[in-house]
Write a protein that holds these residues in place. Structure first.
Motif, short mmCIF file in Angstrom:
data_model
loop_
_atom_site.label_atom_id
_atom_site.label_comp_id
_atom_site.label_asym_id
_atom_site.label_seq_id
_atom_site.Cartn_x
_atom_site.Cartn_y
_atom_site.Cartn_z
N HIS A 44 0.87 -1.18 0.00
CA HIS A 44 0.00 0.00 0.00
C HIS A 44 0.90 1.22 0.00
O HIS A 44 1.82 1.31 0.82
N PRO A 45 0.68 2.18 -0.91
CA PRO A 45 1.58 3.33 -1.00
C PRO A 45 1.53 4.19 0.25
O PRO A 45 0.48 4.45 0.81
N SER A 46 2.70 4.63 0.65
CA SER A 46 2.81 5.49 1.83
C SER A 46 2.50 6.93 1.45
O SER A 46 2.52 7.31 0.28
N TYR A 49 5.07 8.66 -0.52
CA TYR A 49 5.02 8.42 -1.97
C TYR A 49 3.89 9.22 -2.61
O TYR A 49 4.08 9.84 -3.65
N THR A 50 2.70 9.21 -1.99
CA THR A 50 1.53 9.79 -2.65
C THR A 50 1.42 11.31 -2.52
O THR A 50 0.96 11.97 -3.44
N ARG A 55 0.79 16.75 -4.81
CA ARG A 55 1.30 18.12 -4.78
C ARG A 55 1.77 18.55 -6.17
O ARG A 55 1.47 19.65 -6.62
N GLY A 56 2.48 17.66 -6.84
CA GLY A 56 2.95 17.98 -8.19
C GLY A 56 1.81 18.20 -9.16
O GLY A 56 1.85 19.12 -9.99
N THR A 73 -7.74 6.88 -6.76
CA THR A 73 -6.83 5.75 -6.96
C THR A 73 -6.00 5.50 -5.70
O THR A 73 -5.81 4.35 -5.29
N ILE A 74 -5.55 6.57 -5.08
CA ILE A 74 -4.76 6.45 -3.85
C ILE A 74 -5.60 5.86 -2.72
O ILE A 74 -5.15 4.97 -2.00
N VAL A 75 -6.83 6.32 -2.59
CA VAL A 75 -7.71 5.78 -1.55
C VAL A 75 -7.93 4.28 -1.78
O VAL A 75 -7.85 3.48 -0.85
#
Length: 84
Positions: A44-46, A49-50, A55-56, A73-75
């Motif tokens: 699971h992405p930290s 990472y996300t 921000r970008g 997608t992150i959720v």
């Protein structure tokens, strides 16, 4: 790229590198490499990472619909429900 491969866990199968061509607004294209998760798993992405990704996207003023898609997608990825 070797350091990024190591951090991303390419050698452990967490990610695999994918070469692709990116079309620019100027109607030219550039070769790029991205990392994809080959199969859903325990990763699971930290936030480390996300958060920079979001921000970008905001700093570059990408379309709101795209930013909302990134957030969704992150959720999903954090919940373990991502299908890709």
């Amino acid at each position: 790229m070797i350091a990024l491969d190591m951090i991303s866990g390419v050698d452990k199968g967490y990610y695999r590198k994918l070469a692709l061509s990116v079309e620019l607004a100027s109607d030219t294209s550039v070769d790029a490499i991205t990392y994809v998760i080959p199969a859903p798993g325990p990763f699971h992405p930290s936030e480390a990472y996300t958060v920079p990704i979001l921000r970008g996207a905001r700093d570059l003023m990408l379309p709101d619909a795209y930013i909302m898609e990134l957030e969704a997608t992150i959720v999903l990825a954090r919940s373990g429900s991502a299908s890709h």
